[in-house]
Design a protein around this motif. Structure first.
Motif, PDB file in Angstrom:
ATOM      1  N   ASP A 282       3.262  -3.593  -7.541  1.00  0.00           N
ATOM      2  CA  ASP A 282       1.910  -4.000  -7.933  1.00  0.00           C
ATOM      3  C   ASP A 282       1.312  -3.161  -9.063  1.00  0.00           C
ATOM      4  N   GLY A 283       2.048  -2.190  -9.584  1.00  0.00           N
ATOM      5  CA  GLY A 283       1.578  -1.444 -10.758  1.00  0.00           C
ATOM      6  C   GLY A 283       0.470  -0.432 -10.495  1.00  0.00           C
ATOM      7  N   VAL A 284       0.226  -0.081  -9.227  1.00  0.00           N
ATOM      8  CA  VAL A 284      -0.856   0.878  -8.926  1.00  0.00           C
ATOM      9  C   VAL A 284      -0.514   2.260  -9.492  1.00  0.00           C
ATOM     10  N   LEU A 285      -1.538   2.908 -10.093  1.00  0.00           N
ATOM     11  CA  LEU A 285      -1.322   4.244 -10.656  1.00  0.00           C
ATOM     12  C   LEU A 285      -1.290   5.292  -9.544  1.00  0.00           C
ATOM     13  N   ALA A 286      -0.603   6.395  -9.818  1.00  0.00           N
ATOM     14  CA  ALA A 286      -0.525   7.485  -8.831  1.00  0.00           C
ATOM     15  C   ALA A 286      -1.551   8.546  -9.197  1.00  0.00           C
ATOM     16  N   GLU A 287      -2.796   8.289  -8.816  1.00  0.00           N
ATOM     17  CA  GLU A 287      -3.870   9.223  -9.209  1.00  0.00           C
ATOM     18  C   GLU A 287      -4.202  10.216  -8.106  1.00  0.00           C
ATOM     19  N   THR A 288      -4.049   9.791  -6.874  1.00  0.00           N
ATOM     20  CA  THR A 288      -4.364  10.680  -5.748  1.00  0.00           C
ATOM     21  C   THR A 288      -3.220  10.629  -4.739  1.00  0.00           C
ATOM     22  N   GLU A 289      -3.284  11.587  -3.806  1.00  0.00           N
ATOM     23  CA  GLU A 289      -2.301  11.625  -2.719  1.00  0.00           C
ATOM     24  C   GLU A 289      -2.347  10.300  -1.932  1.00  0.00           C
ATOM     25  N   HIS A 290      -3.576   9.792  -1.782  1.00  0.00           N
ATOM     26  CA  HIS A 290      -3.769   8.544  -1.043  1.00  0.00           C
ATOM     27  C   HIS A 290      -2.956   7.400  -1.681  1.00  0.00           C
ATOM     28  N   ASP A 291      -2.927   7.362  -3.027  1.00  0.00           N
ATOM     29  CA  ASP A 291      -2.190   6.300  -3.726  1.00  0.00           C
ATOM     30  C   ASP A 291      -0.705   6.320  -3.347  1.00  0.00           C
ATOM     31  N   ILE A 292      -0.172   7.536  -3.183  1.00  0.00           N
ATOM     32  CA  ILE A 292       1.257   7.657  -2.852  1.00  0.00           C
ATOM     33  C   ILE A 292       1.510   7.166  -1.420  1.00  0.00           C
ATOM     34  N   TYR A 293       0.656   7.610  -0.474  1.00  0.00           N
ATOM     35  CA  TYR A 293       0.847   7.169   0.911  1.00  0.00           C
ATOM     36  C   TYR A 293       0.668   5.654   1.026  1.00  0.00           C
ATOM     37  N   ALA A 294      -0.327   5.105   0.282  1.00  0.00           N
ATOM     38  CA  ALA A 294      -0.571   3.652   0.333  1.00  0.00           C
ATOM     39  C   ALA A 294       0.619   2.891  -0.263  1.00  0.00           C
ATOM     40  N   ALA A 295       1.167   3.413  -1.374  1.00  0.00           N
ATOM     41  CA  ALA A 295       2.321   2.760  -2.013  1.00  0.00           C
ATOM     42  C   ALA A 295       3.518   2.774  -1.062  1.00  0.00           C
ATOM     43  N   ASP A 296       3.730   3.895  -0.409  1.00  0.00           N
ATOM     44  CA  ASP A 296       4.851   4.010   0.534  1.00  0.00           C
ATOM     45  C   ASP A 296       4.703   2.982   1.659  1.00  0.00           C
ATOM     46  N   ARG A 297       3.478   2.902   2.207  1.00  0.00           N
ATOM     47  CA  ARG A 297       3.252   1.956   3.315  1.00  0.00           C
ATOM     48  C   ARG A 297       3.483   0.520   2.862  1.00  0.00           C
ATOM     49  N   LYS A 298       2.919   0.164   1.695  1.00  0.00           N
ATOM     50  CA  LYS A 298       3.009  -1.231   1.215  1.00  0.00           C
ATOM     51  C   LYS A 298       4.469  -1.602   0.931  1.00  0.00           C
ATOM     52  N   ALA A 299       5.185  -0.701   0.273  1.00  0.00           N
ATOM     53  CA  ALA A 299       6.581  -0.998  -0.071  1.00  0.00           C
ATOM     54  C   ALA A 299       7.431  -1.149   1.194  1.00  0.00           C
ATOM     55  N   ARG A 300       7.104  -0.374   2.231  1.00  0.00           N
ATOM     56  CA  ARG A 300       7.866  -0.504   3.490  1.00  0.00           C
ATOM     57  C   ARG A 300       7.639  -1.872   4.126  1.00  0.00           C
ATOM     58  N   VAL A 301       6.387  -2.338   4.083  1.00  0.00           N
ATOM     59  CA  VAL A 301       6.074  -3.656   4.660  1.00  0.00           C
ATOM     60  C   VAL A 301       6.856  -4.728   3.891  1.00  0.00           C
ATOM     61  N   ILE A 302       6.830  -4.631   2.553  1.00  0.00           N
ATOM     62  CA  ILE A 302       7.513  -5.647   1.733  1.00  0.00           C
ATOM     63  C   ILE A 302       9.028  -5.575   1.931  1.00  0.00           C
ATOM     64  N   ALA A 303       9.570  -4.368   1.953  1.00  0.00           N
ATOM     65  CA  ALA A 303      11.024  -4.223   2.137  1.00  0.00           C
ATOM     66  C   ALA A 303      11.461  -4.793   3.494  1.00  0.00           C
ATOM     67  N   THR A 304      10.638  -4.568   4.504  1.00  0.00           N
ATOM     68  CA  THR A 304      10.970  -5.084   5.842  1.00  0.00           C
ATOM     69  C   THR A 304      10.945  -6.615   5.827  1.00  0.00           C
ATOM     70  N   ALA A 305       9.944  -7.184   5.146  1.00  0.00           N
ATOM     71  CA  ALA A 305       9.840  -8.646   5.065  1.00  0.00           C
ATOM     72  C   ALA A 305      11.027  -9.230   4.299  1.00  0.00           C
ATOM     73  N   VAL A 306      11.386  -8.570   3.198  1.00  0.00           N
ATOM     74  CA  VAL A 306      12.530  -9.002   2.380  1.00  0.00           C
ATOM     75  C   VAL A 306      13.803  -8.995   3.236  1.00  0.00           C
ATOM     76  N   MET A 307      13.934  -7.936   4.024  1.00  0.00           N
ATOM     77  CA  MET A 307      15.140  -7.773   4.853  1.00  0.00           C
ATOM     78  C   MET A 307      15.214  -8.880   5.902  1.00  0.00           C
ATOM     79  N   GLU A 308      14.065  -9.189   6.481  1.00  0.00           N
ATOM     80  CA  GLU A 308      14.059 -10.242   7.501  1.00  0.00           C
ATOM     81  C   GLU A 308      14.472 -11.586   6.904  1.00  0.00           C
ATOM     82  N   LYS A 309      14.016 -11.841   5.653  1.00  0.00           N
ATOM     83  CA  LYS A 309      14.379 -13.099   4.966  1.00  0.00           C
ATOM     84  C   LYS A 309      15.890 -13.158   4.745  1.00  0.00           C
ATOM     85  N   LEU A 310      16.458 -12.013   4.355  1.00  0.00           N
ATOM     86  CA  LEU A 310      17.906 -11.963   4.091  1.00  0.00           C
ATOM     87  C   LEU A 310      18.695 -12.307   5.340  1.00  0.00           C
TER      88      LEU A 310
END
Ligand SMILES: NC(=O)c1ccc[n+]([C@@H]2O[C@H](COP(=O)([O-])OP(=O)(O)OC[C@H]3O[C@@H](n4cnc5c(N)ncnc54)[C@H](OP(=O)(O)O)[C@@H]3O)[C@@H](O)[C@H]2O)c1
Length: 386
Positions: free
Chosen positions: A358-386
């Motif tokens: 989603d192109g979010v900038l890494a400006e704060t620690e929160h941005d990194i934790y949020a990016a990690d959480r979001k990518a995990r949700v998407i990766a899990t969904a992608v895996m289930e589709k596979l």
């Protein structure tokens, strides 16, 4: 006497760090031990090394340890881990995966020397880790053998280098090639967990062993080298070197190349990071030149191992893209370790997750934790589709 905190003390790097300390009791004392849930091994380590503080990720494991050593400070959870990462002269971050990020940030923010094995924190948290690195006296000494080699070839500490490395033409990261170096695409399609865990030159924890089999480990190391030394991605090359004797090289603008060589034994870079800027006698990694016959090199096969290219791609995008890469990889590797997906599906899951970045900038620690959480949700969904 240097006091040491070992976070991830029960793993491959953690136990090898304790071995370095065991053999040098006049130089080092263990002040802190931390791990996930392996209470029994931590109990043995407490009896031998007598730390003053122990932290476990798992509450039940902490309780079990407290029952054995009722006067010892034993805590659990992220806050306790962060506090533990500020309690000694040297903080060894030997935790596996994104869980190591709080340790890296806390140690640097407290102005400590960080002996960094946990590459995932530097990769996922790049821009935020760089800010923490500016704290007074904060220093990263890499434990990863390739980056320890580069650190030596570049002439030492680069944490607060004011000058960019204007005389460096290229960083040449060496890779063993992993267990599948000579495998064809058809064979890779059938690769099993046992095949992937059978690393030819290094004995390591399961996650990094799988990362080595896909060449994602080398991809993560490319980003790690960029973050540590501030060298552009087009100046970082990967060369397959199956003997794992040359741990990496630096080519300078006059075409001189400096390499660091030793037999593959992680206790050598660990001891370097603990002792830097001095060196101590160490029985690890000595080369027998009477039996050393040849050192081979070849180009990595990026078609068969797409993870390497995916890492370059995410690294070049920067900001929170490497956090996405790392999260998707952790999800895919965990699933492969549980035999839920095939080895060839690991890069597919990562690629499909990065497609959603989603192109979010890494400006704060929160941005990194949020990016990690979001990518995990998407990766899990992608895996289930596979
Ligand atoms: N092994 C190598 O030769 C090598 C070489 C270069 C770099 N590295 C890097 O070093 C790091 C560690 O690798 P490894 O091979 O030593 O891994 P490992 O053998 O799997 O050990 C991981 C350690 O992390 C602990 N841990 C896991 N989750 C935790 C949490 N939430 N909080 C606190 N501790 C936690 C584990 O504790 P439990 O035992 O209780 O689960 C264990 O002590 C990785 O980032 C890897 O890429 C390793």
């Amino acid at each position: 006497m240097t006091s040491v905190a070992i976070l991830g003390s029960t793993g491959s790097i953690g136990t090898q760090t304790l071995d370095v300390i065991r053999r040098n009791p006049e130089e080092f004392s263990v002040e802190v031990l931390a791990a996930g849930s392996s209470a029994d091994l931590v109990i043995e380590q407490i009896a031998e090394f007598k730390p003053s503080l122990v932290v476990m990720a798992d509450a039940a494991a902490a309780q079990k340890i407290k029952t054995e050593f009722d006067t010892l400070q034993v805590y659990h959870g992220k806050e306790a881990l962060e506090k533990a990462a500020t309690q000694s002269d040297v903080i060894v971050n030997a935790i596996v995966g994104f869980a190591g990020l709080p340790v890296t940030l806390a140690a640097l923010n407290a102005g400590k020397r960080l002996a960094l094995a946990n590459k995932e924190s530097l990769i996922a948290g790049g821009p935020i880790v760089q800010k923490a690195r500016e704290s007074k006296n904060a220093q990263i000494i890499p434990v990863d053998s390739e980056h320890c080699a580069l650190h030596q070839c570049l002439g030492g500490d680069t944490t607060n280098a004011d000058e960019p490395f204007t005389t460096v033409k290229k960083l040449l990261l060496t890779a063993s090639g992993g267990p599948f170096r000579k495998w064809t695409k058809t064979e890779l399609n059938q690769a099993t967990l046992e095949d992937a865990l059978n690393h030819p030159t290094w004995s390591m924890g399961q996650k990094i062993t799988i990362d080595s089999s896909t060449l994602m480990n080398k991809g993560l190391e490319v980003i790690e080298a960029h973050e540590l030394f501030g060298i552009g991605y087009d100046q970082i090359d990967v060369i397959v070197h199956p003997q794992s004797v040359i741990h990496s090289m630096v080519e300078f603008v006059d075409s001189s190349v400096i390499a660091q060589l030793s037999m593959p034994d992680m206790r050598l870079p660990i001891s370097y990071a603990l002792r830097y800027p001095t060196r101590g006698e160490a029985p690890w990694g000595e080369i027998n030149w009477d039996t050393m016959r040849r050192l081979d090199f070849e180009k990595p096969n990026e078609e068969a191992f797409p993870c390497l290219g995916l890492a370059y791609e995410a690294g070049k995008i920067g900001e929170t893209a490497p956090a996405w890469l790392n999260a998707a990889n952790e999800i895919a590797v965990e699933a492969f370790l549980k035999r839920v997906i095939k080895w060839v599906e690991i890069p597919e899951i990562i690629q499909m997750t990065l497609n959603e970045f989603d192109g979010v900038l890494a400006e704060t620690e929160h941005d990194i934790y949020a990016a990690d959480r979001k990518a995990r949700v998407i990766a899990t969904a992608v895996m289930e589709k596979l």
